[in-house]
Design an enzyme around this catalytic site. Sequence first.
Site, mmCIF file in Angstrom:
data_model
loop_
_atom_site.group_PDB
_atom_site.id
_atom_site.type_symbol
_atom_site.label_atom_id
_atom_site.label_comp_id
_atom_site.label_asym_id
_atom_site.label_seq_id
_atom_site.Cartn_x
_atom_site.Cartn_y
_atom_site.Cartn_z
ATOM 1 C CD GLU A 262 -3.087 -1.128 2.108
ATOM 2 O OE1 GLU A 262 -3.001 -0.300 3.047
ATOM 3 O OE2 GLU A 262 -4.013 -1.948 2.004
ATOM 4 C CD GLU A 366 -3.929 -5.935 3.772
ATOM 5 O OE1 GLU A 366 -2.715 -5.957 3.530
ATOM 6 O OE2 GLU A 366 -4.471 -5.028 4.447
#
Length: 520
Positions: A262, A366
Amino acid sequence: MKSQWSSIIMWDKCKASLLLVILVIVAGDANDCVPRDFGQGNIVCVCNATYCDELPDSNPKVPENGTFYWYVSSKEGLRLNMIQARMGSCQNSSTDTVLNIDTSKKYQSILGFGGAFTDSAGINIKNLSEAAQDQLMRTYYGSTGSRYSLGRIPIAGTDFSTRPYTYDDVPNDLSLQNFSLAQEDYDYKIPYLRKAIELNPDVKFFSAAWSAPPWMKTNDRINGFGFLRKDRYQVYANYIVKFLDAYKSNGIDVWAVSTGNEPLNAYVPFDRLNTMGWTPDTLADWVANYAGPTLAASTHNGTKILVLDDQRIELPWFVNKVFKDKTAKKYIVGTAVHWYTDSFAPPILLDLTHYGYPDKFILMTEACTGAGTDYPKVALGSWSRGQEYILSIIQYMNHWAVGWVDWNIALDATGGPNWIQNYVDSPIIVNADADEFYKQPMYYALKHFSRFVDRGSIRISITDTDDVKATAFLTPSDQVVVVLYNNNTQKKNIVLNDPKKNPICLELPAYSMNTVIYAQ
């Protein structure tokens, strides 16, 4: 808790003009769910050191011609209950939903399903007795459990650690002579990764770093608005290889590494998550000229590189820019995607990414509920959260994803531990005081896929509706696997129509997850 019975069911639906005679045989060797209701029908299955619900190792066998297996989990409390039934002729009426299957239309090959081995997951598992720990790992990776085939390994710490750390926190250690795994690796990751390998030798592990050591970054912090310094590009590539070396020496081969978890979080003001930002141009430079060549020249030259590892909303523009660098593109095998902005990012973004780069796979790496402003953080037995999981998996499968990977494989009742109190939910919640753990509907949503859709399965064509979502696969053993979700408050009558077979007529329970299996 074991049952064995058989009966002839005559389903006579005058109002729907449907007559179906089915031979039903309920599997006799399964350990049934031990339910616990946390109110309002929020049911978990309780496991401990001596008992956990499971399916037999040999289940499912290949169905005999003219028969099929049907596994059902429902809001009312069914959990992978299995029946074997005969295919039959159906007289369709206007109230029936017909889903058409075409095994000749084939799409992507499936890599697998799994979860992440965070420090927090390991802490919670280790708080159980050894026998209960073994039960939990079998529940995920065992042949009687979910048969997970993927596992995600954080490189050093994440927010789901009890402290921020990397593998070399000595400033300006350009030679990485102080590089070493943390105690957390030896206590909370490696033992359970080894257990996963023992249970499933074909498991593939992939890794991601949340941040480089702060001294390699522009802001000298584990989080915040910081990027990898250009003069640290090679050092960081060496750092990744050292991680691979260290895990290899502990018996863990890493199949792939992503370019970092991220990176967009670095742009979020006041975000405390461990992170390191990238732009597409700087990332392409690092992969093409540092990470790619360094991996290729190492003993880990078979380790793959995944790009992005961030939200779907960044597709396809981010990878478009990265793949403009032909050298970077050469080293990258696929795009890793997270689900947290999916409500703002339609699945056509996955299609555009696939059609732009059909030689690069898409892997959802995820997902969790209870994140951000979603409360409560842990909602024990929540069916709606299980529904979120199965609808997401169906959607990703139908839009070219090769797999779907959960976040923490186990958390405690608060949704932690987490060093910045960023608590979330998990398919398995550990109650260490009672030496037991709870399998939530999210767990079963994943198991409806992972148990039956083997690696190498090919997605095939199936129609669906707004009420009944569906996806289908052809497995390496020539079985057709159909996964369905009835998103209705009422039961739903459907017909699975494969022109090569007799039709399959089902009455799907209200709010139910369903897996149907038959021989091609």
